[in-house]
Write an enzyme that holds these catalytic residues in place. Sequence first.
Site, PDB file in Angstrom:
ATOM      1  N   LYS A   1       0.878  -1.351  -0.013  1.00 21.26           N
ATOM      2  CA  LYS A   1       0.056  -0.012   0.059  1.00 21.26           C
ATOM      3  C   LYS A   1       0.983   1.266   0.016  1.00 21.26           C
ATOM      4  O   LYS A   1       1.988   1.050   0.446  1.00 21.26           O
ATOM      5  CB  LYS A   1      -0.909  -0.062   1.094  1.00 21.26           C
ATOM      6  CG  LYS A   1      -2.006  -1.190   0.904  1.00 21.26           C
ATOM      7  CD  LYS A   1      -3.349  -1.110   1.947  1.00 21.26           C
ATOM      8  CE  LYS A   1      -4.402  -2.120   1.369  1.00 21.26           C
ATOM      9  NZ  LYS A   1      -5.217  -2.109   2.234  1.00 21.26           N
TER      10      LYS A   1
ATOM     11  N   ARG B   1      -3.364 -10.547   4.781  1.00 25.12           N
ATOM     12  CA  ARG B   1      -3.559 -10.509   3.427  1.00 25.12           C
ATOM     13  C   ARG B   1      -2.360  -9.904   2.853  1.00 25.12           C
ATOM     14  O   ARG B   1      -2.064  -8.757   2.660  1.00 25.12           O
ATOM     15  CB  ARG B   1      -4.886  -9.562   3.261  1.00 25.12           C
ATOM     16  CG  ARG B   1      -5.273  -9.744   1.669  1.00 25.12           C
ATOM     17  CD  ARG B   1      -6.574  -8.727   1.741  1.00 25.12           C
ATOM     18  NE  ARG B   1      -7.016  -8.724   0.179  1.00 25.12           N
ATOM     19  CZ  ARG B   1      -6.528  -7.731  -0.497  1.00 25.12           C
ATOM     20  NH1 ARG B   1      -5.822  -6.929  -0.163  1.00 25.12           N
ATOM     21  NH2 ARG B   1      -7.278  -7.675  -1.748  1.00 25.12           N
TER      22      ARG B   1
HETATM   23  C1  7PJ Z   1      -7.898  -4.671   1.545  1.00 25.86           C
HETATM   24  C2  7PJ Z   1      -9.117  -5.661   1.198  1.00 25.86           C
HETATM   25  C3  7PJ Z   1      -7.817  -4.919   2.890  1.00 25.86           C
HETATM   26  C4  7PJ Z   1      -9.608  -6.355   3.098  1.00 25.86           C
HETATM   27  C5  7PJ Z   1      -8.085  -4.455  -0.598  1.00 25.86           C
HETATM   28  C6  7PJ Z   1      -5.243  -3.379  -2.151  1.00 25.86           C
HETATM   29  C7  7PJ Z   1      -6.392  -2.938  -2.039  1.00 25.86           C
HETATM   30  N1  7PJ Z   1     -10.006  -6.154   1.814  1.00 25.86           N
HETATM   31  N2  7PJ Z   1      -9.011  -5.319  -0.231  1.00 25.86           N
HETATM   32  N3  7PJ Z   1      -8.540  -5.678   3.938  1.00 25.86           N
HETATM   33  N4  7PJ Z   1      -7.510  -4.167   0.526  1.00 25.86           N
HETATM   34  N5  7PJ Z   1     -10.162  -7.131   4.225  1.00 25.86           N
HETATM   35  O1  7PJ Z   1      -4.851  -4.572  -1.750  1.00 25.86           O
HETATM   36  O2  7PJ Z   1      -4.334  -2.570  -2.170  1.00 25.86           O
HETATM   37  O3  7PJ Z   1      -6.773  -4.102   3.614  1.00 25.86           O
HETATM   38  S1  7PJ Z   1      -7.831  -3.858  -2.150  1.00 25.86           S
END
Ligand code: 7PJ
Length: 310
Positions: free
Chosen positions: A253, A288
């Site tokens: 990010k 994640r």
């Molecule tokens: C997240 C997500 C996060 C959850 C994305 C990216 C944007 N789902 N989906 N938490 N971020 N739960 O990966 O940069 O931080 S998409």
Amino acid sequence: MTGLRFAHVLDQEGREIAAQGLDAATIERLSAPRPKLCGLSLDRPRLMGILNVTPDSFSDGGDHASRAEAVAQARAMVEEGAEILDIGGESTRPGAQAVAVEEEMARVVPVVAALRAAGLTVPISIDTRNGATARAALAEGADMINDVSALTHDPGMAGVVAEAGVPICLMHAKGTPQEMQRAPRYDDVLAEVLEALGHRIEAAVAAGIARDRILVDPGIGFGKDLGHNLTLLRSLTAFHGFGLPLLIGVSRKRFIGTIGGAEAPKDRMPGSIAVALWASQQGAQVIRVHDIKETRQALELQHALMREEP
Ligand code: 7PJ
């Protein structure tokens, strides 16, 4: 002896309080083992690998070649140590435009079907804000839903999740992906994110979703500037007060690029790992990530060092 490993905990305003003085119900919420997630015990952090099926990633999901490519990539991710795959067909990055639900379904659902047809048994999470996509993906063998709108985007989503009885991650976001990074403002970011998530948990339960199927996520980068992200990450343990598993996504990010001096997202792996280790140390149950093999190695070392036996 309580089950707490910490002398202090954070209250809902982010103030440190002595763990000794906590009432029994709070100690229970903080320390009770979380229920298994898609068959995985949550007594150690689990790695959720990101599999994007958007045209700006490798694949648009729809045709045979991209389905085969998605299966190959998923297999590689599992080999590298991913314990859950998070499949998304709509980019929710800052500034991203919404995708039509039909388009999102056409990207995601055939990939889920192809993964199951290929014999992959890894738990599959679907990163979607849309009930129709969730329903179709669950029918093809997906196991959980990751809704970055925490059930606020599609009024039909809660019913789909309640009926299926699957786990759902409720992520905090302020605003929509299109406009959320235009000067986000909070008086007290930690208190406001905790309060908003509390309301979304209540809404989910009121819609018939079992509380023990819910995961929470502060939504790093979703309507938050650099200072907001850092405050939330420093106070991550406050989110354990819900008594629910905590999912954290920081991988590649912008704030990692800003602090780490890495303009291109693909150059943000080392900083992403640093923050993943931080989140793991704060007890986050699901992390994640894009860079699975590298994060896995870091987590294994952290785990070995933190264990008491050899
Ligand atoms: C997240 C997500 C996060 C959850 C994305 C990216 C944007 N789902 N989906 N938490 N971020 N739960 O990966 O940069 O931080 S998409």
